[in-house]
Design an enzyme around this catalytic site. Structure first.
Site, PDB file in Angstrom:
ATOM      1  N   GLY A  40      31.379  47.676  38.693  1.00  0.00           N
ATOM      2  CA  GLY A  40      31.960  48.938  38.237  1.00  0.00           C
ATOM      3  C   GLY A  40      33.035  49.516  39.137  1.00  0.00           C
TER       4      GLY A  40
ATOM      5  N   PRO B 116      37.958  38.446  26.724  1.00  0.00           N
ATOM      6  CA  PRO B 116      39.303  39.052  26.725  1.00  0.00           C
ATOM      7  C   PRO B 116      40.365  38.030  27.120  1.00  0.00           C
ATOM      8  CG  PRO B 116      37.933  39.926  28.521  1.00  0.00           C
ATOM      9  CD  PRO B 116      37.225  38.738  27.951  1.00  0.00           C
TER      10      PRO B 116
ATOM     11  N   LYS C  35      32.829  30.430  33.927  1.00  0.00           N
ATOM     12  CA  LYS C  35      32.705  31.521  32.954  1.00  0.00           C
ATOM     13  C   LYS C  35      31.996  31.023  31.691  1.00  0.00           C
ATOM     14  CE  LYS C  35      34.299  35.298  33.497  1.00  0.00           C
ATOM     15  NZ  LYS C  35      33.720  36.467  34.207  1.00  0.00           N
TER      16      LYS C  35
ATOM     17  N   PHE D 251      38.478  46.038  38.814  1.00  0.00           N
ATOM     18  CA  PHE D 251      39.600  46.332  37.918  1.00  0.00           C
ATOM     19  C   PHE D 251      39.111  46.725  36.530  1.00  0.00           C
ATOM     20  CE2 PHE D 251      43.228  46.214  35.474  1.00  0.00           C
ATOM     21  CZ  PHE D 251      43.461  45.042  34.771  1.00  0.00           C
TER      22      PHE D 251
ATOM     23  N   ASP E 194      24.669  42.591  46.397  1.00  0.00           N
ATOM     24  CA  ASP E 194      25.242  41.287  46.067  1.00  0.00           C
ATOM     25  C   ASP E 194      24.462  40.763  44.867  1.00  0.00           C
ATOM     26  OD1 ASP E 194      25.898  38.597  45.903  1.00  0.00           O
ATOM     27  OD2 ASP E 194      26.052  38.362  48.074  1.00  0.00           O
TER      28      ASP E 194
ATOM     29  N   TYR F  10      37.240  27.865  37.390  1.00  0.00           N
ATOM     30  CA  TYR F  10      36.910  29.254  37.046  1.00  0.00           C
ATOM     31  C   TYR F  10      36.430  29.331  35.599  1.00  0.00           C
ATOM     32  CZ  TYR F  10      37.768  34.096  35.609  1.00  0.00           C
ATOM     33  OH  TYR F  10      37.654  35.348  35.077  1.00  0.00           O
TER      34      TYR F  10
END
Lengths: 374, 468
Positions: A17, A188, A162, A20, A62, A158
């Site tokens: 939170g 997104p 994801k 970005f 963490d 990456y």
């Protein structure tokens, strides 16, 4: 909207939170929804904090520490968890790979476990549209029916992590040991906005260095960029839909269900790639039209990118300009978001045009503020 | 264009001549009107159709016989209405009742009107309007009812505008007013035509449910004409560009035409083009609902002309100086492409959207919005005719050969190394050619080194001497 009653999300938690995307989710939670409490978990909670008067509770943790997570969840008792935490997708070396694995996969597994242990009703995960891309083929009006690209076909680790995390989240939907937990994922594409340290930052740097006069490819390739507030909006619509499903005694029909599903979220306005760059440069103050632009064919760009990689390899630095960037700037990659429109009721709140104006303005103001501090 | 100029033009643009020849020689109408079987009043109607509509008369005459006469008459009735509305020599007291009651007047046998000014170019139509009335009596009732209904609505709309002093003196104010005006003069025409198509079973009845698509068809055509005719309208002291748009760029309407404000005027026209472009997707959607080929041709030709005209006017300073229009060759090419199928028309729209995008200027305040709108047109076409199939994409992943990548890399490295070697060899060769003495290089090195050593020794000796 002031006359309208704000929908309730119960107790909400945003993981990442202070990041970005995450801090925009928090801002929209406060603006558009009612909650009994809002909690934030992040590695460090010093950036992008809300003022005390907003009543947001911040926890430093963490997410790869499962026990710590469970203890925070037990204290905050969230109904809804929005998991946006992720390292930036910039670098591609073994250290970054280890970090991607640790945070994206192991961290998400820990989040799921904490949700299941403490009775969370809804979990929304920030995935990425890049899970559908092999980073070299075009995606033309692709929707959620397109396969995720995994294994040796996936050249970006990456995106591999994801996709793995997204799979974990969707498999946790209505699954034992917590069948009441509902999950979904938001994919997104090309997020940009206030607080952006990637897309916007690099674009403005190119303008500062006077390198706006080169275009690779014919600029007929469409790309989907998304203003960050719209991404946050998509997440909250999903969270609300999951809560409504959770409180309903019936299971929704396949064509209207939200839980266990992934949703592409964009600005619903694909634009030509170099037009987007030029819009940013114009907003940053560039007086140039397109008369000064030299167009390089893709093939020439690839050769130059390769030479650049060789040169930087010799001096032992990561290249600022490489073949993959050439591929990206010539690639068509845009999405059909009909599923999010129908099932979530998603519509972009802010147009891409307006999003660019706001973002560039904010970025330039931040630079001014930072300059004054020195 | 004079004959000599025309010949010179075609010599420089042979493709255009080819398009014209192709259209004239090879176009085969789906239906062809048979003049030999027509009554004198029918002939009279088609005569007036040709007289009043150079662009539409050809496509109307190729329509399915079921709709040929109803649409011809529909066109002529609306043209008659427009002739009355357009005539500035008629007093409003006489004009208003005529407009509002035209749907009943057109039922009076033998009615004609001879009070239009001598310069009103279509006055002959009204002088012989009794022929139109005669033929209207023969139209099937369902078609007639549609024509009458639209005539009533349109007449009332036109009368309202004629009475609106503010509109006449100040022009259109808001974008909403602008679109309402376009609705009355063009949207209603689209509505009437659509109802005729569906009634005759030549189009999908869903088009009656999606009246927004029909509205877009009319709006798109009308807006394009308003943008293109801006200079001509300015000369005639009419203005249709909404103040809500032009007042962002200039304080007075006339300032838009001053050469010093040309860049502002171009930005203003860009916003007008952006406003029109938003209808393009719905126009394509509408055309997907047409079943009959001749009806498809009838609706597709003007839409293709419109998107091409939009490209012509986009960021074109000439629109503020003179009348502009697409060339005859381009027009014939568009007509060829518009009389095939929806896919070809989609390609036309995509082509012109990309041309608009190419001319877009980052300094224009609507730059990114125009880019996004062109992107939306492409995206919409992808929903009708998808380029990619998710199943093939999935299959493609498994079959991918990883060796290709390695091979490509190898070729790239080989090319780079070859380039380096080639350049190196060339450099040495050129140097030798210009007389470089490579055999002296090593001697020179030896001498220089020796010299340096000698100097160093001398310096040391000198220092030692001073100490003593």
């Amino acid at each position: 909207m002031a006359s309208e009653k704000k929908p309730s999300l119960g107790s909400a938690m945003v993981i990442g939170g202070c990041g970005f995307l995450g801090h925009h989710v928090v801002r929209l939670l406060l603006r558009d929804y009612t909650t009994t409490s809002i909690s934030v978990i992040d590695l460090r909670c010093t950036r992008n904090r809300r003022p005390e008067s907003d009543g947001v509770k911040y926890y430093e943790a963490d997410i790869t520490d499962a026990d710590k997570l469970i203890s925070v969840f037990s204290e905050a008792r969230p109904d809804v968890v929005i998991h946006t935490a992720s390292p930036p997708a910039q670098s591609n070396d073994s250290v970054s790979h280890a970090l991607f694995k640790k945070v994206n996969v192991d961290g998400t597994a820990a989040v799921i476990k904490a949700c299941q242990t403490t009775g969370v009703k809804a979990l929304v995960y920030t995935s990425s549209a890049s899970v559908m891309s092999d980073n070299k083929s075009d995606l033309i009006n692709a929707d959620e029916r397109w396969p995720t690209v995994r294994g040796e076909n996936q050249t970006e680790y990456y995106s591999e992590t994801k996709a793995a995390a997204e799979e974990l989240v969707l498999l946790a939907n209505r699954a034992s040991p917590a069948p009441s937990l509902l999950t979904c994922a938001i994919r997104p594409s090309g997020i940009m906005g206030e607080g952006d340290t990637m897309v916007l930052y690099h674009m403005i740097n190119i303008y500062r260095q006077g390198r706006t006069g080169v275009q690779v490819g014919d600029n007929n390739n469409l790309f989907d960029f998304t203003y960050v507030e719209n991404v946050a909006h998509g997440h909250l619509l999903a969270a609300r839909a999951l809560l409504l499903t959770s409180s309903s005694s019936t299971v929704p029909l396949d064509h209207e269900r939200v839980d266990g599903e992934a949703f592409l979220v964009t600005n619903d306005s694909p634009v030509y790639f170099w037009d987007f760059c030029r819009a940013i440069w114009a907003a940053a103050g560039s007086p140039m039209g397109t008369d000064h632009v030299r167009v390089l064919p893709r093939g020439v760009g690839m050769v130059l990118g390769f030479l650049s990689e060789c040169f930087f390899a010799m001096i032992g630095k990561p290249p600022t300009f490489n073949r993959q960037r050439i591929v990206y700037s010539c690639m068509t990659r845009y999405y059909d978001i009909s599923k999010a429109k129908k099932r979530l009721g998603y519509r972009p709140l802010v147009s891409l045009d307006e999003g660019v104006r706001r973002s560039v303005k904010w970025t330039l103001e931040q630079e001014k503020v930072n300059a004054e501090k020195k | 264009m004079g004959a000599a100029q025309q010949i010179a033009y075609f010599l420089l643009h042979p493709n255009e001549l080819r398009s014209i020849a192709q259209w004239k020689v090879w176009h085969e109408p789906v239906h062809r009107r048979d003049a030999s079987k027509e009554t004198p009043t029918e002939k009279s109607c088609f005569h007036f159709l040709k007289l009043t509509s150079r662009s539409f008369s050809a496509v109307i005459q190729e329509l399915n016989p079921e709709l040929l006469m109803p649409i011809c008459l529909f066109y002529l009735v609306l043209r008659g209405l427009d002739t009355i509305e357009d005539d500035m020599t008629l007093d409003i007291k006489e004009k208003e009742p005529l407009l509002r009651d035209f749907h009943n007047i057109m039922e009076q046998d033998g009615w004609t009107f001879d009070k239009n000014g001598p310069n009103e170019k279509d006055r002959e139509l009204l002088v012989h309007f009794d022929d139109i009335i005669f033929e209207l009596k023969k139209v099937k009732k369902p078609y007639y009812d549609i024509i009458k209904d639209i005539t009533e609505k349109m007449g009332n709309g036109m009368a309202d505008y004629a009475l609106n002093a503010e509109h006449n003196n100040i022009g259109v104010g808001t974008i909403k007013e602008y679109e309402l005006y376009c609705h009355y003069v063009a949207g209603l025409v689209g509505e009437g035509l659509t109802r005729l198509f569906v009634e005759s079973n030549l189009a999908n009845p869903q088009l009656l449910v999606r009246m927004d698509l029909t509205e877009s068809m009319g709006q798109f055509l009308q807006k394009v004409n308003i943008i293109r005719d801006v200079h001509e309208d300015w000369i005639d002291k009419r203005r249709f560009w909404p103040r809500e748009i032009w007042s962002k760029y200039v304080d007075n309407w006339d300032d838009l035409f001053a050469p010093a404000n040309r860049e502002k005027a171009l930005q203003c026209s860009s916003e007008m083009v952006l406003n029109a472009l938003k209808h393009a997707e719905e126009c394509l959607f509408y055309m997907a609902g047409i079943r009959d080929q001749s009806v498809f041709n009838f609706v597709a030709i003007p839409q293709s002309m419109a998107i091409a005209t939009l490209d012509l006017v986009f960021r074109n300073p000439a629109i503020f100086e003179r009348n502009v229009k697409i060339t005859k060759g381009d027009a014939c090419q568009l007509m060829i492409e518009s009389t095939q199928n929806l896919r070809v028309v989609c390609d036309v729209f995509k082509k012109y959207a990309r041309r608009i995008h190419k001319k877009n200027d980052p300094r224009d305040p609507n730059f990114l919005a125009i880019s996004a709108q062109c992107g939306k047109i492409e995206q919409f076409i992808e929903t009708i005719f998808p380029t990619q199939d998710p199943n093939k994409v999935r299959a493609g992943l498994k079959q991918e050969d990883p060796k290709m990548d390695a091979l490509e890399t190898f070729y790239l490295i080989a090319a780079a190394l070859s380039t380096f070697i080639l350049i190196g060899v060339l450099m040495i060769g050129i140097a030798w050619y210009f007389g470089a003495r490579f055999d002296q290089v090593f001697k020179n090195i030896d001498q220089k080194i020796a010299g340096t050593v000698t100097s160093s020794v001398a310096a040391v000796t000198s220092v030692a001497h001073e100490e003593l």
